[in-house]
Every structure is written in C-alpha cells, then in structure tokens.
Design an enzyme around this catalytic site. Structure first.
Site, PDB file in Angstrom:
ATOM      1  N   GLU A   1      -4.126  -1.571  -3.509  1.00  0.00           N
ATOM      2  CA  GLU A   1      -3.345  -0.899  -4.550  1.00  0.00           C
ATOM      3  C   GLU A   1      -2.687  -1.890  -5.509  1.00  0.00           C
ATOM      4  O   GLU A   1      -2.489  -1.590  -6.684  1.00  0.00           O
ATOM      5  CB  GLU A   1      -2.232  -0.037  -3.934  1.00  0.00           C
ATOM      6  CG  GLU A   1      -2.711   1.242  -3.308  1.00  0.00           C
ATOM      7  CD  GLU A   1      -2.913   1.113  -1.818  1.00  0.00           C
ATOM      8  OE1 GLU A   1      -3.432   0.052  -1.383  1.00  0.00           O
ATOM      9  OE2 GLU A   1      -2.565   2.049  -1.086  1.00  0.00           O
TER      10      GLU A   1
ATOM     11  N   ASP B   1       0.822  -1.210   0.000  1.00  0.00           N
ATOM     12  CA  ASP B   1       0.000   0.000   0.000  1.00  0.00           C
ATOM     13  C   ASP B   1       0.864   1.271   0.000  1.00  0.00           C
ATOM     14  O   ASP B   1       2.028   1.245   0.382  1.00  0.00           O
ATOM     15  CB  ASP B   1      -0.911   0.015   1.230  1.00  0.00           C
ATOM     16  CG  ASP B   1      -0.109  -0.054   2.527  1.00  0.00           C
ATOM     17  OD1 ASP B   1       0.906  -0.785   2.560  1.00  0.00           O
ATOM     18  OD2 ASP B   1      -0.489   0.635   3.494  1.00  0.00           O
ATOM     19  N   GLU B   2       0.253   2.331  -0.440  1.00  0.00           N
ATOM     20  CA  GLU B   2       0.779   3.694  -0.287  1.00  0.00           C
ATOM     21  C   GLU B   2       2.257   3.840  -0.635  1.00  0.00           C
ATOM     22  O   GLU B   2       3.058   4.314   0.163  1.00  0.00           O
ATOM     23  CB  GLU B   2       0.595   4.160   1.175  1.00  0.00           C
ATOM     24  CG  GLU B   2      -0.846   4.235   1.586  1.00  0.00           C
ATOM     25  CD  GLU B   2      -1.028   4.764   3.003  1.00  0.00           C
ATOM     26  OE1 GLU B   2      -1.870   5.649   3.165  1.00  0.00           O
ATOM     27  OE2 GLU B   2      -0.333   4.302   3.931  1.00  0.00           O
ATOM     28  N   VAL B   3       2.618   3.446  -1.832  1.00  0.00           N
ATOM     29  CA  VAL B   3       4.015   3.615  -2.231  1.00  0.00           C
ATOM     30  C   VAL B   3       4.208   5.046  -2.746  1.00  0.00           C
ATOM     31  O   VAL B   3       3.508   5.492  -3.651  1.00  0.00           O
ATOM     32  CB  VAL B   3       4.401   2.605  -3.322  1.00  0.00           C
ATOM     33  CG1 VAL B   3       5.876   2.741  -3.656  1.00  0.00           C
ATOM     34  CG2 VAL B   3       4.089   1.196  -2.854  1.00  0.00           C
TER      35      VAL B   3
END
Ligand SMILES: *[C@@H]1O[C@H](CO)[C@@H](O)[C@H](O)[C@H]1NC(C)=O
Ligand SMILES: *[C@@H]1O[C@H](CO)[C@@H](O)[C@H](O)[C@H]1NC(C)=O
Ligand SMILES: *[C@@H]1O[C@H](CO)[C@@H](O)[C@H](O)[C@H]1NC(C)=O
Length: 551
Positions: A400, A347-349
């Site tokens: 994601e 997630d959230e790269v």
C-alpha cells in the site's frame, strides 16, 4: 556412473540405483506404492546434482566433522562448531548407541569425516547474514572423506543440511547403520536471496520455545529470513528499554506474554547460528491499537459528531510528538535488531477515524490534501521513512505504501501481499525500480481440505510481464502465517510442511516443478522433520519410520 545429471534425470538414476527398500514407503494418491529412493529425500532440491549408485556407511563412533586444511574457519568459529553438533545429532539421532559394528561393509566403504572448507579469506563467522550473503556451497561425498566447500559459513550451513539429507537408515537393520550415497552436489545456490517466514506474535503470544523450534525448522528448509510481525492491534509484546509502558500496558500480560531484551537477543543469535536474518516488523500507522495503552496521544481520537467517542484510530499523523516518539523508538529498534532492514508495515490503514476527527480535517485543509486521506497516510509514512533512514536502516513496507505514491528510496523492499492484480502490481513495483518480495500466494493462515501445499508449490514468481531487469528486482518471497487462529498449540504443524513447498520454490531451479516428484521427496522430508522433533503434519496417508511422539 557420475554423469552430470539435472533434477529431471534424477528420478531415473534413483530407480536404477535403488536397492530393496522396505521402510518409509510412500503411496500416491490412488494408493499405488511409489518407488522410494535415497536420492529423492532432498528438499529443497539442489540446483544440480551428480550421483553414483555406490553407498557408504557412517558410524557414530568414527564419523566426525572437521575443518579442512586451509579453511578460513577453524574451531573458534562458533557458527560451524554449533552446526557440527546439531547435524551430528540429526544424523545419528537414532543410532547413537552405534550398534553397526557387525554390519560393517568391506573396508573402504565408510565415510569417516566431512571436511568443511571455507574458501574465502573472511568466513564471516562473527557476522550476521544479510541480503547479499553468499549461500553457495559444493559438496562431494566420497570415502574416507567427504568435502564441503563454501566461500562463507552461510553456504556451509546450507551444505551441512544437504549432507544430512543424504543420510538414511538402511533396510536391513532398523537401528544399525546410516549410509550415505556417493552424491556430489555441484555448486548449489539459492534462486532467490530473500526466503522468509512471517510469524505473528501479536494476535497470539508465541512462547520463545516455539519461535526457536521454527527457526530450527526454517534452517531444515534453507529459509534465511524470519519476518517477525511482533506487534499489532491485539498486543505489544516487545519490551522497549526506552518506552517500557508499551509492553507493560499493551501486552496480553506484562511479565508472561512479552519478549524481553534478553529474549530478543536469544532469537537473533539462535537465528544467526542458522544463517537466518531477523527482520522485525513494527507496523504503523494502522494495526496499532495496542500501542495506544502505553503511549499517550499516539493514536488519533475518533469522534462521533463533534465530541470524542472514546475510541482511537491509527497513529495520529498531525502531532509533532508522534514523530518525536517514532524517532526515539526506531533509534532503539535500529540498535536492537542488527539486520540492515526493518519492516515498517503500512498496510490496511482505516481512514474512518481520521475522517471523523475535526483537527485532522483542519490539517488536511492546511496541507491541501482535500479529501484524499491516502495523502495523509503518505505524509505520515514519508516522515517515518526519513526518521528510519537517519538510523542507517533500509526498510521494507507492505504494498500500500507504494500504491499510495509515497516517495521511497531505492533500497526499499516492497512486499506484495494482495492476490488481486498480483502480476500487474509486480509489474508496477519493479517498473518503478523497487525491489520486491512476494507473499500474496503464500498466506498459509488460510487452510483448506487436502493438499494445499501443491498450490503454493505451483506458484512461479516471475510469470508477470516485464523486462529481465524488472524480474531481477524480485528478490524472493515469504510464507506468512498470520496469528488470528494460530498459537503455540497449532503453529508448527500448520506451518510445516506447507511452508516447505514455498521453500523449494524459492531455492530450487525454476524448472523444478514436477508435483509427483515433489510429493515423494516432501513425504520423506516431512518424516525427517518429524524425526528431528518438528511436529510437521502429514501430506496424506502413510507412515514415518519414527513417528512423532513429542506430546
Ligand atoms: C564417488 O563420486 C566421485 C565423484 O563423481 C567419484 O570420483 C568417485 O569415484 C565415486 N566413488 C565411488 C566409490 O564410486
Ligand atoms: C511542529 O514542528 C514544526 C516543525 O518543526 C513546527 O513548525 C511547528 O510549530 C510544531 N508544531 C507544534 C504544535 O509544536
Ligand atoms: C499499475 O499502474 C497503472 C498505471 O499507473 C495503474 O493504472 C494500475 O492501476 C496499477 N496497477 C495496480 C495493481 O496497482
């Protein structure tokens, strides 16, 4: 008596059966006293219940749990033996001295034993719970013997919890007696197979004791997955045998703020005893700052202009050494954690560091990724998934990974956590044939004034458009308690009973939605957790017969 009732009719039955009852009163929001009842202390509510108004006694000196004749589990089944001890303590916790002699009812009204019968040839006493574990059970309470039948020990554990929830202290003598109503639960089973709680041991270190206490509370709520978000940017507390520098240099403290192999083993075994799977999450390629201290060259050097800035970004996806490391690391993880699934995060790269790095840019050109950094992320994840697949584990990922079009194997579980376009995401994920779990509506780290448990309770996971086949792919959900503002000092009361609301949504029938009925039961369930030593916070004004005093 004994007519088959569904949850809706339960309240009526309870009112009809109710004796004068003075303690543990609950109040509605306007201060009106609500009718209390023993029927209503069940949480999460079983699928179907049959009841009668007759109540029985139990006595600490006479009652016992027994293995039924013909059961495939006996006294060598440690899961059951352990559970018998636990539930005996819960049931008689306040009456151990057994001062109930003088209040014995007429002969024949006492439950002397709960016979537990495991009905399938393999009870799975020595196994680990899994996504496909059978957690069903049926329970019938009568004197002198109550009977709990379950195909596997996992169902027996759920049934023991239900049995213990039927027990109460009666109104006449504060400590004298526990009674149980004649209350049969017809095959009870969970609506969803994956019912998880996420705890985050990276933002703050969580002492082992707190993790174990919450596994205990999870069992009281029939949860069956502990999603252990064990590492993140802030700290890496997992002690790796193969890469000891990761925790040596990446934890808050290398001796006091780590989970040793023995600690991890203890968590897994403690959870197994309660029918709870432990799914470890090692989130990459983002959320990995702490990994960088103990593993040279793992993270991407960020640049300012043409020179390295001295800071680091996500895992460096262009080096072969990265994948050599991941292969070794996840090989270890696959042997340490017995569950068939490992959570790989994803997630959230943050792409800004990758964008700044000239070597990465060159690699992007070579690979023909253009300026699309999600393709680079996919490149990394793809290789990671291949590595993990080769260890024979299935994997879970945050949404994601799916959104970026990574090719996933069909066993993948996609965890949907973003609240915006939630229904469309569920539609897309299941439309592509992937199983999914839902955590978006259940981020319990967000707190607000008032009874926010109701918002969690009202969620219905299957309202999204989609075929029945798609809806079958929703295998459950998770209550997530992220740790930025949470450590051992406030974790438990913040989690319970708010996570209990999620537990009922995931266990009980889809039609169990009545907020005021839930309120009455949850107030009692919360007091029961308090009585069992769990500092669950109150829902609203009121009191428990035995207040929390574990300070
Ligand atoms: C308890 O319930 C069972 C199942 O409904 C019934 O057969 C039995 O007669 C009940 N016992 C009493 C004492 O009412
Ligand atoms: C990385 O591995 C690939 C495939 O195994 C190989 O072709 C390549 O030369 C390696 N790169 C380096 C820098 O060693
Ligand atoms: C779902 O899929 C459609 C079609 O590919 C796409 O346009 C849409 O953005 C997706 N929705 C979400 C929330 O990702």
């Amino acid at each position: 008596m004994g007519a088959l009732l569904k949850f809706g009719a339960l309240l009526l039955a309870a009112v009809a059966a109710c004796v004068a009852w003075e303690d543990g009163d609950v109040w509605d929001y306007d201060g009106h006293k609500l009718k209390d009842s023993d029927f209503l202390a069940l949480w999460p509510l079983p699928q179907k219940v049959q009841s009668s108004a007759v109540s029985f006694q139990l006595s600490a000196s006479r009652f016992q749990f027994t293995h039924a004749e013909g059961s495939s589990a006996g006294s060598d089944c440690s899961i059951l033996q352990n559970a018998f001890r636990r539930y005996f303590d819960y049931i008689f916790g306040f009456t151990k001295k057994d001062r109930d002699q003088r209040r014995r009812n007429a002969a024949g009204s006492e439950v002397l034993e709960l016979q537990v019968a495991i009905t399938s040839p393999d009870a799975e006493c020595d196994g680990f719970p899994s996504l496909t574990s059978d957690e069903s059970y049926e329970l019938s309470v009568d004197q002198p013997s109550a009977v709990l039948k379950a195909p596997k020990v996992w169902g027996a554990l759920r049934g023991l919890e239900t049995f213990s929830q039927l027990v109460y202290e009666d109104a006449y003598d504060v400590i004298a007696m526990t009674n149980v109503l004649n209350f049969s639960v017809f095959p009870d089973f969970p609506r969803f197979a994956h019912r998880g709680v996420l705890l985050d041991s990276s933002r703050h270190y969580l002492p082992l004791k707190v993790i174990l206490a919450n596994l205990e509370a999870m069992a009281m709520n029939k949860y069956n997955v502990f999603h252990w978000h064990i590492s993140d940017d802030q700290s890496f507390p997992y002690v790796s045998r193969m890469f000891p520098d990761l925790s040596q240099k990446g934890s808050y403290h290398p001796y006091t703020h780590v989970y040793t192999p023995a600690d991890v083993k203890m968590v897994i075994e403690f959870a197994r005893m309660r029918g709870i799977r432990v799914i470890a999450e090692f989130d990459t390629p983002g959320h990995t700052q702490s990994w960088g201290f103990g593993q040279k060259d793992l993270l991407t050097p960020c640049y300012t202009g043409s020179s390295p800035s001295g800071t680091y970004g996500p895992v460096n996806p262009i080096l072969n050494t990265t994948y050599d490391f991941m292969a070794g690391f996840f090989k270890e993880i696959s042997t340490v954690f017995p569950d068939a699934y490992v959570h790989l995060g994803g997630d959230e790269v943050d792409f800004s560091c990758w964008k700044s790095n000239p070597d990465i840019q060159k690699f992007m050109d070579q690979q023909g990724f253009g300026k699309d950094y999600s393709k680079l992320e996919s490149f990394y994840i793809q290789r990671l998934l291949d590595i993990v697949s080769s260890t024979d584990k299935g994997y879970m990922v945050w949404q994601e990974v799916f959104d970026n079009g990574v090719k996933l194997n069909q066993k993948t579980v996609v965890e949907v956590w973003k609240s915006s376009e939630l229904e469309e995401e569920l539609y897309n994920v299941t439309g592509a044939g992937y199983t999914t779990i839902l955590s978006a509506p259940w981020y319990l780290d967000y707190i607000s004034y008032g009874q926010d448990w109701q918002n969690y309770y009202k969620v219905e996971p299957l309202t999204f458009k989609g075929t029945d086949a798609q809806k079958k792919l929703v295998i459950g959900g998770e209550a997530c308690l992220w740790g930025e503002y949470v450590d051992a000092s406030n974790l438990t009361p913040r989690l319970w009973p708010r996570a209990s609301a999620v537990a009922e949504r995931l266990w009980s029938d889809q039609g169990v939605r009545d907020i005021s009925d839930a309120y009455v039961r949850l107030v009692q369930h919360r007091c029961r957790m308090v009585e069992r030593g769990i500092p669950a916070e109150p829902l609203f004004t009121g009191y428990c017969r035995h207040e929390y005093s574990g300070v």
